[in-house]
Scaffold this motif. Structure first.
Motif, PDB file in Angstrom:
ATOM      1  N   ASN A 137       0.821  -1.208   0.000  1.00  0.00           N
ATOM      2  CA  ASN A 137       0.000   0.000   0.000  1.00  0.00           C
ATOM      3  C   ASN A 137       0.857   1.261   0.000  1.00  0.00           C
ATOM      4  OD1 ASN A 137      -2.395  -1.446  -0.019  1.00  0.00           O
ATOM      5  ND2 ASN A 137      -2.602  -1.451   2.198  1.00  0.00           N
ATOM      6  N   LEU A 138       1.971   1.231   0.714  1.00  0.00           N
ATOM      7  CA  LEU A 138       2.888   2.377   0.711  1.00  0.00           C
ATOM      8  C   LEU A 138       3.538   2.532  -0.654  1.00  0.00           C
ATOM      9  CD1 LEU A 138       4.519   1.844   4.219  1.00  0.00           C
ATOM     10  CD2 LEU A 138       3.162   3.833   3.543  1.00  0.00           C
ATOM     11  N   ALA A 139       3.956   1.425  -1.252  1.00  0.00           N
ATOM     12  CA  ALA A 139       4.604   1.477  -2.562  1.00  0.00           C
ATOM     13  C   ALA A 139       3.655   2.030  -3.615  1.00  0.00           C
ATOM     14  CB  ALA A 139       5.088   0.085  -2.963  1.00  0.00           C
ATOM     15  N   SER A 140       2.372   1.709  -3.500  1.00  0.00           N
ATOM     16  CA  SER A 140       1.402   2.151  -4.506  1.00  0.00           C
ATOM     17  C   SER A 140       1.148   3.651  -4.441  1.00  0.00           C
ATOM     18  CB  SER A 140       0.084   1.401  -4.335  1.00  0.00           C
ATOM     19  OG  SER A 140      -0.573   1.784  -3.134  1.00  0.00           O
ATOM     20  N   LYS A 141       1.578   4.314  -3.368  1.00  0.00           N
ATOM     21  CA  LYS A 141       1.374   5.756  -3.214  1.00  0.00           C
ATOM     22  C   LYS A 141       2.495   6.584  -3.848  1.00  0.00           C
ATOM     23  CE  LYS A 141      -2.267   5.100  -0.591  1.00  0.00           C
ATOM     24  NZ  LYS A 141      -3.627   5.401  -1.105  1.00  0.00           N
ATOM     25  N   VAL A 142       3.539   5.918  -4.281  1.00  0.00           N
ATOM     26  CA  VAL A 142       4.701   6.615  -4.842  1.00  0.00           C
ATOM     27  C   VAL A 142       4.361   7.189  -6.215  1.00  0.00           C
ATOM     28  CG1 VAL A 142       7.039   6.233  -5.736  1.00  0.00           C
ATOM     29  CG2 VAL A 142       6.365   5.245  -3.538  1.00  0.00           C
ATOM     30  N   ASN A 143       4.955   8.334  -6.551  1.00  0.00           N
ATOM     31  CA  ASN A 143       4.757   8.934  -7.867  1.00  0.00           C
ATOM     32  C   ASN A 143       5.281   8.007  -8.951  1.00  0.00           C
ATOM     33  OD1 ASN A 143       4.582  10.670 -10.122  1.00  0.00           O
ATOM     34  ND2 ASN A 143       6.607  11.530  -9.684  1.00  0.00           N
ATOM     35  N   ALA A 144       4.370   7.548  -9.819  1.00  0.00           N
ATOM     36  CA  ALA A 144       4.759   6.653 -10.908  1.00  0.00           C
ATOM     37  C   ALA A 144       4.419   7.236 -12.264  1.00  0.00           C
ATOM     38  CB  ALA A 144       4.083   5.294 -10.733  1.00  0.00           C
ATOM     39  N   GLY A 145       4.054   8.527 -12.306  1.00  0.00           N
ATOM     40  CA  GLY A 145       3.681   9.124 -13.575  1.00  0.00           C
ATOM     41  C   GLY A 145       2.461   8.429 -14.151  1.00  0.00           C
ATOM     42  N   THR A 146       2.553   8.003 -15.402  1.00  0.00           N
ATOM     43  CA  THR A 146       1.450   7.285 -16.043  1.00  0.00           C
ATOM     44  C   THR A 146       1.560   5.781 -15.841  1.00  0.00           C
ATOM     45  OG1 THR A 146       2.670   7.081 -18.121  1.00  0.00           O
ATOM     46  CG2 THR A 146       1.308   9.053 -17.830  1.00  0.00           C
ATOM     47  N   LYS A 147       2.577   5.340 -15.123  1.00  0.00           N
ATOM     48  CA  LYS A 147       2.806   3.920 -14.890  1.00  0.00           C
ATOM     49  C   LYS A 147       2.259   3.509 -13.525  1.00  0.00           C
ATOM     50  CE  LYS A 147       4.881   3.654 -18.840  1.00  0.00           C
ATOM     51  NZ  LYS A 147       4.259   2.952 -19.974  1.00  0.00           N
ATOM     52  N   THR A 148       2.609   2.309 -13.086  1.00  0.00           N
ATOM     53  CA  THR A 148       2.142   1.757 -11.817  1.00  0.00           C
ATOM     54  C   THR A 148       3.322   1.564 -10.881  1.00  0.00           C
ATOM     55  OG1 THR A 148       0.314   0.594 -12.890  1.00  0.00           O
ATOM     56  CG2 THR A 148       1.006  -0.221 -10.735  1.00  0.00           C
ATOM     57  N   SER A 149       3.146   1.922  -9.613  1.00  0.00           N
ATOM     58  CA  SER A 149       4.163   1.656  -8.591  1.00  0.00           C
ATOM     59  C   SER A 149       3.671   0.527  -7.704  1.00  0.00           C
ATOM     60  CB  SER A 149       4.459   2.908  -7.763  1.00  0.00           C
ATOM     61  OG  SER A 149       3.287   3.372  -7.112  1.00  0.00           O
ATOM     62  N   SER A 150       4.585  -0.358  -7.335  1.00  0.00           N
ATOM     63  CA  SER A 150       4.185  -1.559  -6.624  1.00  0.00           C
ATOM     64  C   SER A 150       5.404  -2.236  -6.029  1.00  0.00           C
ATOM     65  CB  SER A 150       3.495  -2.521  -7.608  1.00  0.00           C
ATOM     66  OG  SER A 150       3.261  -3.789  -7.050  1.00  0.00           O
ATOM     67  N   LEU A 151       5.166  -3.206  -5.143  1.00  0.00           N
ATOM     68  CA  LEU A 151       6.221  -4.146  -4.805  1.00  0.00           C
ATOM     69  C   LEU A 151       6.508  -4.992  -6.033  1.00  0.00           C
ATOM     70  CD1 LEU A 151       5.172  -5.571  -1.290  1.00  0.00           C
ATOM     71  CD2 LEU A 151       6.630  -3.604  -1.785  1.00  0.00           C
ATOM     72  N   MET A 152       7.639  -5.663  -6.036  1.00  0.00           N
ATOM     73  CA  MET A 152       7.936  -6.586  -7.119  1.00  0.00           C
ATOM     74  C   MET A 152       7.221  -7.913  -6.897  1.00  0.00           C
ATOM     75  SD  MET A 152      11.976  -6.143  -8.061  1.00  0.00           S
ATOM     76  CE  MET A 152      12.592  -5.771  -6.419  1.00  0.00           C
TER      77      MET A 152
END
Length: 432
Positions: free
Chosen positions: A257-272
């Motif tokens: 949930n913390l990783a998903s809050k990161v700025n990812a532009g038009t992409k997706t942020s996530s754990l691996m």
């Protein structure tokens, strides 16, 4: 009398009229607005414009190349005007998540580093778009079915089988009733398919250059809602920068949930996902010439373990273990700690398990491979992989600071409960 042959006056008039008409048509074809001369002039103009546009294009390309050589990377962008941070090849095509990202340093062969406008840094992990990787799927797919996603995943698992070592772990959804905000099974599948599609189409993905960081040292996990479930309410968004405290004391779901809050532009942020971690190791082996034995058997030479030695950076900080718990005090790297760090900021190898020093992100150049820091050692890093143990379904990778590099090398999988959090468990952000 003989009759004289000739043309009549009417015929003469008709002939003259026809000739005048033909003359008018000919003149119009040559001199009219759509005539030959006008079209010739128009062709000449368009040819000149095309030459000018070609020249502008060449000049733009030269500017981009000069910018890349200068290390500034130029402006980013996510649409038709996207400028990739390094020249794309047939095998891989790195992109900027959006126009707030710029190139910082490196190449696809040395570790291409980009950063957002806040200074968070990511490294492009090359996953070659070749038939050697996609033996079953093949190349060039533009539409994707469930069968295609399964095929892509199986090809990537085969490509990275050295780092799986016959494991029964898999990128499969599992429940979490201990933490707030875990992905539903449908959300998990959608996220995984998005990752697989992005890796397949672009020949790679971005991974945090550093472990996820935080400005203040965490000494425990008391982040719970009124129902007693772990939550991220009030917890700051992680950074991916040097000299930050590792973001520890988080459960797997909190980390996601913390990783998903990161700025990812038009992409997706996530754990691996688990396969992404293995792809990072394959990248380090193929591009960084790191021996597989170093990644799967003993990672002491490339990570922060109890038995490793390296010099801490001038700005780095560290903490030592005391009675099995991490001290809440982090010391400037210029301060020595008996038996742990000497006066020259050299970390001292420990002779027993359970001892070591936890360091801030990016503390040692020794622990960097392909511009990625601390994939081995320092803190365990949560992934989205499922273990084969239903009581301990969460998988973390990479080892920890207070055990040896031969016990927990970079490829090692550690199984834990959904509500597990501790001083040696953190995470890393990926963009895709």
């Amino acid at each position: 009398m003989k009759k004289n042959k000739g043309i009549t006056l009417v015929a003469l008039v008709v002939t003259i009229v026809v000739l005048l008409i033909l003359a008018g048509v000919s003149i119009n074809l040559v001199l009219g607005n759509n005539g030959i001369i006008a079209k010739a002039k128009d062709a000449e103009t368009k040819s000149a414009e095309a030459s000018e546009n070609d020249l502008k294009g060449m000049n733009g390309l030269v500017s981009e190349m000069e910018g890349a050589l200068a290390g500034d990377g130029g402006a980013g962008g996510s649409g038709t005007d996207t400028k990739v941070p390094a020249e794309a090849t047939a095998e891989t095509a790195p992109y900027f998540p959006d126009n707030t990202f710029t190139k910082k340093e490196g190449t696809i062969d040395t570790g291409l580093v980009i950063q957002d406008e806040s200074g968070n840094e990511y490294v492009w992990v090359v996953v070659p778009r070749t038939t050697a990787v996609y033996k079953t799927t093949g190349l060039g797919k533009t539409t994707f079915t469930d069968a295609d996603y399964t095929s892509i995943e199986n090809d990537l698992k085969e490509y990275t089988k050295t780092y799986r070592n016959g494991t029964e772990h898999s990128d499969t959804w599992y429940a979490d009733n201990k933490t707030e905000g875990w992905l539903s099974e449908a959300e998990y599948k959608k996220l995984k398919n998005s990752m697989l599609k992005s890796v397949y189409e672009n020949g790679g993905f971005y991974v945090g250059r550093y472990e996820a960081g935080i400005a203040e040292n965490r000494t425990g996990n008391t982040d719970k809602n009124s129902d007693g479930k772990y939550t991220i309410e009030g917890m700051p968004t992680p950074v991916t920068k040097a000299d930050a405290y590792p973001y520890t004391y988080v459960t797997r779901t909190q980390a996601q949930n913390l990783a998903s809050k990161v700025n990812a532009g038009t992409k997706t942020s996530s754990l691996m996902f688990g396969v992404q971690w293995d792809l990072v190791l394959a990248f380090m082996h193929n591009k960084g010439n790191i021996a597989d034995s170093t990644l799967i058997s003993n990672s002491t030479t490339i990570g922060n373990y109890s038995d490793s030695t390296f010099q801490l950076s001038q700005t780095g900080k560290y903490a030592t273990m005391s009675d099995g718990r991490l001290s809440s005090t982090w010391n400037p790297s210029t301060t020595s700690t008996t038996n742990f760090v000497d006066s020259s900021r050299n970390k001292i190898a420990q002779s027993s398990y359970g001892d070591g020093v936890l360091v801030t992100t990016g503390t040692s150049e020794k622990n960097k491979v392909m511009n990625i820091y601390d994939v081995a050692g320092n803190v365990w890093e949560w992934t989205l992989e499922k273990t084969s143990d239903t009581d301990y379904p969460c998988a973390a990778r990479g080892g920890q600071f207070n055990f040896t590099g031969s016990l927990y090398p970079a490829a090692f999988r550690n199984d834990h409960r959904t509500d597990h959090s501790d001083n040696d468990f953190g995470f890393r952000v990926a963009l895709f």
